[in-house]
Scaffold this motif. Sequence first.
Motif, PDB file in Angstrom:
ATOM      1  N   ARG A 166     -14.870  20.357 -30.588  1.00  0.00           N
ATOM      2  CA  ARG A 166     -14.514  20.683 -29.085  1.00  0.00           C
ATOM      3  C   ARG A 166     -13.720  19.465 -28.635  1.00  0.00           C
ATOM      4  NH1 ARG A 166     -18.341  22.975 -24.642  1.00  0.00           N
ATOM      5  NH2 ARG A 166     -19.181  20.924 -24.796  1.00  0.00           N
ATOM      6  N   GLY A 167     -14.872  18.326 -28.635  1.00  0.00           N
ATOM      7  CA  GLY A 167     -14.365  16.990 -28.143  1.00  0.00           C
ATOM      8  C   GLY A 167     -12.835  16.509 -28.794  1.00  0.00           C
ATOM      9  N   LYS A 168     -12.931  16.552 -29.984  1.00  0.00           N
ATOM     10  CA  LYS A 168     -11.752  15.794 -30.804  1.00  0.00           C
ATOM     11  C   LYS A 168     -10.447  16.816 -30.439  1.00  0.00           C
ATOM     12  CE  LYS A 168     -14.322  14.230 -34.392  1.00  0.00           C
ATOM     13  NZ  LYS A 168     -14.879  14.147 -35.777  1.00  0.00           N
ATOM     14  N   LEU A 169     -10.579  18.428 -30.290  1.00  0.00           N
ATOM     15  CA  LEU A 169      -9.477  19.192 -29.679  1.00  0.00           C
ATOM     16  C   LEU A 169      -8.936  18.654 -28.213  1.00  0.00           C
ATOM     17  CD1 LEU A 169     -10.725  22.671 -31.298  1.00  0.00           C
ATOM     18  CD2 LEU A 169      -8.753  21.086 -31.872  1.00  0.00           C
ATOM     19  N   ALA A 170     -10.010  18.374 -27.354  1.00  0.00           N
ATOM     20  CA  ALA A 170     -10.039  18.065 -26.055  1.00  0.00           C
ATOM     21  C   ALA A 170      -9.036  16.678 -26.031  1.00  0.00           C
ATOM     22  CB  ALA A 170     -11.087  17.824 -25.100  1.00  0.00           C
ATOM     23  N   LYS A 171      -9.298  15.949 -27.100  1.00  0.00           N
ATOM     24  CA  LYS A 171      -8.630  14.681 -27.074  1.00  0.00           C
ATOM     25  C   LYS A 171      -7.288  14.467 -27.584  1.00  0.00           C
ATOM     26  CE  LYS A 171     -12.969  11.661 -27.769  1.00  0.00           C
ATOM     27  NZ  LYS A 171     -13.402  10.930 -28.719  1.00  0.00           N
ATOM     28  N   LEU A 172      -7.046  15.419 -28.457  1.00  0.00           N
ATOM     29  CA  LEU A 172      -5.829  15.829 -29.227  1.00  0.00           C
ATOM     30  C   LEU A 172      -5.018  16.388 -28.089  1.00  0.00           C
ATOM     31  CD1 LEU A 172      -3.908  15.938 -31.426  1.00  0.00           C
ATOM     32  CD2 LEU A 172      -4.789  18.261 -32.212  1.00  0.00           C
ATOM     33  N   ALA A 173      -5.385  17.457 -27.172  1.00  0.00           N
ATOM     34  CA  ALA A 173      -4.692  18.346 -26.318  1.00  0.00           C
ATOM     35  C   ALA A 173      -4.298  17.192 -25.341  1.00  0.00           C
ATOM     36  CB  ALA A 173      -5.563  19.248 -25.485  1.00  0.00           C
ATOM     37  N   GLU A 174      -5.269  16.317 -24.913  1.00  0.00           N
ATOM     38  CA  GLU A 174      -4.720  15.071 -23.746  1.00  0.00           C
ATOM     39  C   GLU A 174      -3.791  14.295 -24.326  1.00  0.00           C
ATOM     40  OE1 GLU A 174      -4.852  13.475 -20.177  1.00  0.00           O
ATOM     41  OE2 GLU A 174      -6.364  15.239 -20.811  1.00  0.00           O
ATOM     42  N   SER A 175      -3.937  13.925 -25.488  1.00  0.00           N
ATOM     43  CA  SER A 175      -2.649  12.939 -26.085  1.00  0.00           C
ATOM     44  C   SER A 175      -1.305  13.672 -26.185  1.00  0.00           C
ATOM     45  CB  SER A 175      -3.196  12.519 -27.506  1.00  0.00           C
ATOM     46  OG  SER A 175      -3.064  13.302 -28.523  1.00  0.00           O
ATOM     47  N   LEU A 176      -1.367  14.930 -26.541  1.00  0.00           N
ATOM     48  CA  LEU A 176      -0.152  15.711 -26.373  1.00  0.00           C
ATOM     49  C   LEU A 176       0.449  15.721 -25.054  1.00  0.00           C
ATOM     50  CD1 LEU A 176      -1.074  18.313 -28.813  1.00  0.00           C
ATOM     51  CD2 LEU A 176       0.279  16.479 -29.471  1.00  0.00           C
TER      52      LEU A 176
END
Length: 178
Positions: A166-176
Amino acid sequence: MADKNTLARPYAKAAFEYALSEGKLADWSAMLGLVAEAAGNEEVAQLLSNPSLGSQDKAEILLEICKAKIDDKGRNFILLLSEKDRLPLIPVIAEIYEAFKAEEQKSIEAEVTSAFDLNAEQQKLLVDALRKRLNREVTLKVVIDKRLIGGVIIRTGDLVIDGSIRGKLAKLAESLKS
């Protein structure tokens, strides 16, 4: 009004130094934990904040609740807190005392939040890695949170390691978004 931690710290330090000098860290830890739990009870907290009760009466209420686990020095400590109108600070005093104790014993508790139960081998690997990184003895407290999907979140003191999906997905979404 001064911060609760600021008010509680000298009392916690005094209790810690006494317990350390007497070799009674665990005894005082148990005693303060019990008294803090009693003081944290909603009904007891209301009594401790009741202005119509005298400080001696408030102390006696706590001492009566916890009498089986409090020695004479602990009793004196509770009476002193009562005289100084610091009984409501007992939970904070206990928390600060535990921090002093953990620092002395070079130990720390790490809360590991995982989507699934961790087996003994996984827990041992985590403890070993944290012990190496933090240079302390580590005690794990495992909490299950199915919302993580997978991975773990480790919290210890001010350190948070988010290895969850979940944390990694949130970081990915933020970077996108950038």
